[in-house]
Design a protein around this motif. Structure first.
Motif, short mmCIF file in Angstrom:
data_model
loop_
_atom_site.label_atom_id
_atom_site.label_comp_id
_atom_site.label_asym_id
_atom_site.label_seq_id
_atom_site.Cartn_x
_atom_site.Cartn_y
_atom_site.Cartn_z
N LEU A 7 0.82 -1.19 0.00
CA LEU A 7 0.00 0.00 0.00
C LEU A 7 0.86 1.25 0.00
CD1 LEU A 7 -2.75 -0.99 2.56
CD2 LEU A 7 -2.94 -0.88 0.08
N SER A 8 0.39 2.27 -0.69
CA SER A 8 1.04 3.57 -0.68
C SER A 8 0.04 4.59 -0.17
CB SER A 8 1.48 3.96 -2.10
OG SER A 8 0.33 4.19 -2.92
N LEU A 9 0.48 5.82 -0.03
CA LEU A 9 -0.44 6.86 0.42
C LEU A 9 -1.63 6.99 -0.52
CD1 LEU A 9 -1.06 9.12 2.41
CD2 LEU A 9 0.30 10.66 0.99
N ASP A 10 -1.38 6.86 -1.81
CA ASP A 10 -2.48 6.95 -2.77
C ASP A 10 -3.48 5.82 -2.56
OD1 ASP A 10 -0.50 8.15 -5.59
OD2 ASP A 10 -1.43 9.22 -3.92
N ASP A 11 -2.99 4.65 -2.22
CA ASP A 11 -3.89 3.53 -1.95
C ASP A 11 -4.79 3.83 -0.76
OD1 ASP A 11 -2.81 1.96 -3.99
OD2 ASP A 11 -1.22 1.21 -2.70
N ARG A 12 -4.22 4.41 0.27
CA ARG A 12 -5.02 4.73 1.44
C ARG A 12 -6.08 5.79 1.12
NH1 ARG A 12 -0.61 6.00 5.91
NH2 ARG A 12 0.55 6.73 4.09
N VAL A 16 -10.31 5.45 1.63
CA VAL A 16 -11.19 6.35 2.38
C VAL A 16 -12.21 7.02 1.45
CG1 VAL A 16 -9.59 6.75 4.27
CG2 VAL A 16 -9.57 8.30 2.31
N GLU A 17 -11.81 7.30 0.23
CA GLU A 17 -12.77 7.89 -0.72
C GLU A 17 -13.86 6.89 -1.08
OE1 GLU A 17 -10.93 9.62 -4.12
OE2 GLU A 17 -10.06 11.30 -2.99
N LEU A 18 -13.50 5.65 -1.30
CA LEU A 18 -14.50 4.64 -1.62
C LEU A 18 -15.52 4.50 -0.50
CD1 LEU A 18 -12.39 1.81 -3.27
CD2 LEU A 18 -14.26 3.06 -4.34
N LEU A 48 -16.26 -6.13 -1.44
CA LEU A 48 -15.25 -6.33 -2.46
C LEU A 48 -13.86 -6.25 -1.85
CD1 LEU A 48 -14.80 -3.12 -4.67
CD2 LEU A 48 -16.03 -3.11 -2.53
N TRP A 49 -12.87 -6.73 -2.60
CA TRP A 49 -11.48 -6.59 -2.21
C TRP A 49 -10.82 -5.59 -3.15
CZ3 TRP A 49 -13.43 -11.70 -1.99
CH2 TRP A 49 -13.39 -12.30 -0.72
N VAL A 50 -10.13 -4.63 -2.58
CA VAL A 50 -9.42 -3.61 -3.34
C VAL A 50 -7.96 -3.65 -2.91
CG1 VAL A 50 -9.22 -1.16 -3.86
CG2 VAL A 50 -11.47 -2.15 -3.45
N ARG A 51 -7.09 -4.01 -3.84
CA ARG A 51 -5.65 -4.06 -3.56
C ARG A 51 -5.32 -4.85 -2.29
NH1 ARG A 51 -4.32 2.15 -5.51
NH2 ARG A 51 -4.55 1.70 -7.72
#
Length: 385
Positions: A7-12, A16-18, A48-51
């Protein structure tokens, strides 16, 4: 099963947006996607699973129409987009096998319990003494799920049968039981514990039960004797003004009443086996949330921080969803406290803290472990095995 990804900051930010904005679904060629409407929670949810992380994401409420996120389904493939930009593949869970099973007297298993990813969960009694009174919780939809969707009261025998089948046919690894408050004494803890005892005897699965603080804290000992492994006693917020406004029935206990209950519960069930939901986005003062989480963690309580998900049909159906930046900021602070205290959701025996699908806390926990120099093989849980 999705491949685990660092995970990266963009992933986090994506997570939270989702969970704050929701996701629209297009071209669901195989019929309705797994999810649920109404109930005690997770409501209005697409699983669902995301990353590599399990998520429940709003998918039915009207505010989701404005979300930039879309899942496009083609056969067994699902792809996530943000506006017209490709985010990547996501994984949707298959239909549980137990949903095609029924009891000897013809009750479909899905009316008794639902599979929440790899946790079999049930609202044991689908009613609450606060419902349709001035004490009703604004965010709760427990009595919206009735009629053809469920049965109002599940028996210990029914739950034992369904949970054992979920273990055998759908690889469920734990049980989560909740209930509306049934009275002003034990709040339903005794009945839910009878159900837990039957499930434990039949399946051996670890169990979390969720209920309001009982008037007599000795009830917690009876809950433990029933074989319960963990408890969820949810204050919902650490801001007393917000609690009084959105959950006036629960507010009678007072936030200090919750702390007293948690202290005894930690003595009974152990550090990390007591959780509280902390809802973000109800107008709370951020500093009170942070300080309340800090105090709870020091006591041995895991604060399960989640964004408010306004559920259609509830008193707060038209409330705005929380700002993702605010949610992410609180996640970061709480995850740092959890890390410092040695808490890890992977150590949870059962329930919401183990699953993590309704929160983004586990994403921040992973980053904390990486920054602490943990072996990368330990960072990736995928979809719970």
């Amino acid at each position: 099963m999705p491949e685990p990804v660092r995970l990266s900051l963009d992933d986090r930010q994506l997570l939270v947006e989702l969970q704050s904005l929701g996701v629209r679904v297009e071209d669901a060629t195989d019929g309705p996607l797994p999810g649920r409407l109404g109930g005690a929670g997770p409501s209005d949810a697409l699983f669902l699973w995301v990353r590599g992380l399990p998520l429940t994401v709003p998918s039915h409420a009207s505010y989701v129409d404005a979300s930039p996120y879309t899942v496009r389904v083609e056969g067994k493939r699902a792809t996530l987009f943000r506006d017209d930009e490709l985010v990547g593949p996501v994984t949707l869970p298959p239909r549980p096998r137990i949903y095609d099973m029924q009891t000897a007297d013809g009750v479909p298993y899905w009316k008794i319990a639902l599979l929440h990813l790899d946790s079999i969960a049930s609202t044991v009694v689908q009613k609450c003494i606060y419902w349709d009174t001035p004490e009703q919780c604004g965010f709760c939809g427990i009595e919206l799920t009735r009629g053809e969707q469920t049965i109002p009261v599940k028996t210990p025998a029914q739950l034992a049968e369904v949970c054992t089948a979920a273990r055998d046919y759908d690889h469920a690894v734990d049980v989560t039981l909740t209930t509306g408050s049934l009275n002003r004494r034990d709040r339903g803890a005794i009945y839910i514990s009878r159900c837990a005892s039957a499930i434990k005897e039949a399946s051996g699965l670890p169990i979390q039960v969720q209920f309001e603080p009982p008037d007599d804290l000795r009830v917690l000992d009876e809950v433990a004797r029933a074989g319960v492994d963990a408890v969820g006693i949810h204050s919902e917020t650490f801001d007393p003004e917000v609690l009084a406004r959105v959950a006036p029935g629960k507010a009678q206990c007072g936030i200090e009443g919750y702390f007293r209950t948690w202290e005894r519960a930690v003595d009974v069930f152990g550090r990390g086996s007591v959780t509280t939901y902390v809802l973000l986005g109800m107008g709370e003062r951020e500093e009170l949330i942070i300080e309340g989480c800090r105090r709870a963690i020091a006591m041995g309580v895991y604060p399960f921080v989640v964004p408010l998900r306004p559920v259609p049909g509830t008193l707060m159906a038209d409330s705005p969803t929380p700002d993702p930046d605010y949610v992410g900021r609180v996640y970061g602070e709480v995850a740092a406290m959890l890390s410092e205290a040695g808490f890890d959701h992977l150590d949870a025996k059962a329930g919401c803290a183990r699953c993590q699908a309704c929160s983004g806390l586990s994403a921040w926990e992973r980053v904390m472990r990486r920054e602490d120099g943990a072996d990368l093989d330990d960072l990736f849980v995928g979809a719970h095995g």
